[in-house]
Design a protein around this motif. Sequence first.
Motif, PDB file in Angstrom:
ATOM      1  N   GLY A  44      36.344  41.106  48.469  1.00  0.00           N
ATOM      2  CA  GLY A  44      36.152  42.522  48.698  1.00  0.00           C
ATOM      3  C   GLY A  44      37.065  43.422  47.891  1.00  0.00           C
ATOM      4  N   PHE A  45      37.968  42.845  47.113  1.00  0.00           N
ATOM      5  CA  PHE A  45      38.892  43.632  46.313  1.00  0.00           C
ATOM      6  C   PHE A  45      38.202  44.037  45.017  1.00  0.00           C
ATOM      7  N   GLN A  46      37.974  45.331  44.835  1.00  0.00           N
ATOM      8  CA  GLN A  46      37.233  45.791  43.660  1.00  0.00           C
ATOM      9  C   GLN A  46      38.107  45.945  42.432  1.00  0.00           C
ATOM     10  N   GLY A  47      39.347  46.274  42.606  1.00  0.00           N
ATOM     11  CA  GLY A  47      40.241  46.456  41.475  1.00  0.00           C
ATOM     12  C   GLY A  47      40.414  47.915  41.111  1.00  0.00           C
ATOM     13  N   PRO A  48      41.553  48.265  40.508  1.00  0.00           N
ATOM     14  CA  PRO A  48      41.838  49.664  40.208  1.00  0.00           C
ATOM     15  C   PRO A  48      40.925  50.286  39.160  1.00  0.00           C
ATOM     16  N   LEU A  49      40.234  49.478  38.361  1.00  0.00           N
ATOM     17  CA  LEU A  49      39.337  50.016  37.335  1.00  0.00           C
ATOM     18  C   LEU A  49      37.868  49.959  37.760  1.00  0.00           C
ATOM     19  N   ALA A  50      37.611  49.709  39.026  1.00  0.00           N
ATOM     20  CA  ALA A  50      36.229  49.671  39.508  1.00  0.00           C
ATOM     21  C   ALA A  50      35.525  50.982  39.195  1.00  0.00           C
ATOM     22  N   ASN A  63      49.353  41.076  41.326  1.00  0.00           N
ATOM     23  CA  ASN A  63      48.781  41.342  42.643  1.00  0.00           C
ATOM     24  C   ASN A  63      48.799  42.833  42.931  1.00  0.00           C
ATOM     25  N   PHE A  64      47.793  43.311  43.639  1.00  0.00           N
ATOM     26  CA  PHE A  64      47.687  44.706  44.046  1.00  0.00           C
ATOM     27  C   PHE A  64      47.624  44.749  45.573  1.00  0.00           C
ATOM     28  N   ARG A  65      48.645  45.364  46.175  1.00  0.00           N
ATOM     29  CA  ARG A  65      48.739  45.412  47.623  1.00  0.00           C
ATOM     30  C   ARG A  65      48.632  44.010  48.224  1.00  0.00           C
ATOM     31  N   GLY A  66      49.233  43.063  47.543  1.00  0.00           N
ATOM     32  CA  GLY A  66      49.235  41.691  48.032  1.00  0.00           C
ATOM     33  C   GLY A  66      47.980  40.912  47.734  1.00  0.00           C
ATOM     34  N   SER A 102      38.516  29.376  46.173  1.00  0.00           N
ATOM     35  CA  SER A 102      39.868  29.072  45.737  1.00  0.00           C
ATOM     36  C   SER A 102      40.163  27.613  46.019  1.00  0.00           C
ATOM     37  N   ASP A 103      40.583  26.879  44.969  1.00  0.00           N
ATOM     38  CA  ASP A 103      40.960  25.492  45.178  1.00  0.00           C
ATOM     39  C   ASP A 103      42.464  25.371  45.344  1.00  0.00           C
ATOM     40  N   VAL A 104      43.122  26.474  45.600  1.00  0.00           N
ATOM     41  CA  VAL A 104      44.546  26.477  45.885  1.00  0.00           C
ATOM     42  C   VAL A 104      44.766  27.436  47.037  1.00  0.00           C
ATOM     43  N   SER A 105      45.950  27.348  47.621  1.00  0.00           N
ATOM     44  CA  SER A 105      46.274  28.321  48.643  1.00  0.00           C
ATOM     45  C   SER A 105      46.627  29.634  47.985  1.00  0.00           C
ATOM     46  N   GLY A 106      46.820  30.658  48.791  1.00  0.00           N
ATOM     47  CA  GLY A 106      47.069  31.985  48.251  1.00  0.00           C
ATOM     48  C   GLY A 106      46.022  32.935  48.791  1.00  0.00           C
ATOM     49  N   LYS A 107      46.401  34.172  48.972  1.00  0.00           N
ATOM     50  CA  LYS A 107      45.501  35.122  49.613  1.00  0.00           C
ATOM     51  C   LYS A 107      44.275  35.376  48.758  1.00  0.00           C
ATOM     52  N   PRO A 108      43.064  35.171  49.284  1.00  0.00           N
ATOM     53  CA  PRO A 108      41.857  35.438  48.503  1.00  0.00           C
ATOM     54  C   PRO A 108      41.659  36.922  48.294  1.00  0.00           C
ATOM     55  N   ALA A 109      40.876  37.267  47.264  1.00  0.00           N
ATOM     56  CA  ALA A 109      40.665  38.669  46.907  1.00  0.00           C
ATOM     57  C   ALA A 109      39.267  39.133  47.299  1.00  0.00           C
ATOM     58  N   ALA A 165      50.853  27.957  45.714  1.00  0.00           N
ATOM     59  CA  ALA A 165      51.284  29.025  46.612  1.00  0.00           C
ATOM     60  C   ALA A 165      50.921  30.397  46.061  1.00  0.00           C
ATOM     61  N   LEU A 166      50.940  30.536  44.750  1.00  0.00           N
ATOM     62  CA  LEU A 166      50.624  31.817  44.119  1.00  0.00           C
ATOM     63  C   LEU A 166      49.123  32.073  44.008  1.00  0.00           C
ATOM     64  N   GLY A 167      48.311  31.058  44.229  1.00  0.00           N
ATOM     65  CA  GLY A 167      46.856  31.231  44.126  1.00  0.00           C
ATOM     66  C   GLY A 167      46.404  31.548  42.723  1.00  0.00           C
ATOM     67  N   MET A 168      47.030  30.919  41.730  1.00  0.00           N
ATOM     68  CA  MET A 168      46.754  31.261  40.337  1.00  0.00           C
ATOM     69  C   MET A 168      45.554  30.528  39.743  1.00  0.00           C
ATOM     70  N   VAL A 169      44.948  29.608  40.479  1.00  0.00           N
ATOM     71  CA  VAL A 169      43.759  28.918  39.975  1.00  0.00           C
ATOM     72  C   VAL A 169      42.592  29.237  40.903  1.00  0.00           C
TER      73      VAL A 169
END
Length: 418
Positions: free
Chosen positions: A20-26, A373-376, A11-18, A350-354
């Motif tokens: 280990g997050f697989q996603g709801p369609l994993a 976002n899913f669970r933040g 991530s080249d921006v701040s924001g919570k990294p994902a 702040a949103l971590g969109m990039v």
Amino acid sequence: MSDLNEVSEVSDVSGKPAEGFQGPLAGLRVVDLSKILAGPYTTMSLADLGAEVTKVEHPDGGDPTRKWGPPFNGPDATYYLAANRNKRSVTLDLKSAEGQEAVHRMLAGADVLVENFKPGSSLAEVFRYDLLSERYPRLVVLHISAFGETGPLRLEPGYDMVAQASAGLMSLTGEPDGPPVKAGYAMGDLGAALFGTIGVTSALVERERTGRGQYLTTSLYETQLALHINWATAYFATGETPTRLGSGHPSLVPYQAYPAQDGYFVIAVGNDAMFQQLCRLLERPDLAADPRFTRNRDRVEHRKELNAELEAVLGTDTVGNWCALLKAGGVPVTPIRGLDEVYGSEQTAALGMVRTVEHPEAGPLQQVAFPVNFRGERPAVRSAPPTLGQHNHEVLSALGYDDDAIARLTGTTDPEED
């Protein structure tokens, strides 16, 4: 389910990294036979949500958007790179029996098929839903077209601009005394992609109840009509054809861009009390007391007169000063920002969109992340948009093909025109 090629997400921006997050369609598998933007954006959205997406492209050039440049980044145009991350690429000639058989092997283990075959084409006939559903009763199939399944335009091909023109968006966009203008985004394609994604996820939920897949259709034309919302309901009520208002709103005034000394900014007044506050801040209480402007319905009827008064005041100071004053006074206001300002802003950071992902040929590649976002946590950019045929061996060997068969299947042949 095969793992996608491993890449690092930095991530080249701040924001919570994902991480280990697989996603709801994993765990879901998607076969993508689409090209250009509406279909690929749908499948990229499904991939962002965790699905394993295999993009099937013709060996001779692949998705046409790979060449839709400049600009290019590595071997492919940035247009292609914008809508194809988190996928694998396999090259097959779908006009050949061998290529069709390879797709059927994929479909045997797939949950979703997305395609945008031309109406009446040979491929539309080969991959008809009634034939597919007999072999794969749990398969969800999404077909995206330009104008829908019925009606006099059903066989017409179309691009985004055709949809914007034919479905009315261009008639609503631009200055009142200027020519029609297309939207800055590809709203025909993107509208179909977003509604298509909603349709697919809804069909997957229904499949949990019924055990069966289904055939979904949407089109650039239909989804543009769905996005007319207030414009359409106003037309239904009055019978009056709406006209272009520039940046203005058909039902609210003042609610548009205004010129200052050094550029433009937006004022968005949503009620009468807010208008009174605006007039106080501009030191023009006479405007709030004027019966032409007291109520919003009156301001809409006297839009031209009010805007002339406002522009005379707002042209006396700078964008920065007006925005600071009005913001402090509780009036919604913002400068009109370019993309350099948007992607350099603290809010975007702040949103971590990039996110930045490593592309095998282009190197570090920035991507706009999925906007939910899913669970933040934001879904990860797991892999870069694939190079043409990057995953041929990985995918086809898993389907039972040996090296010779893979070489034969993925070789370049002249594409047959429908």
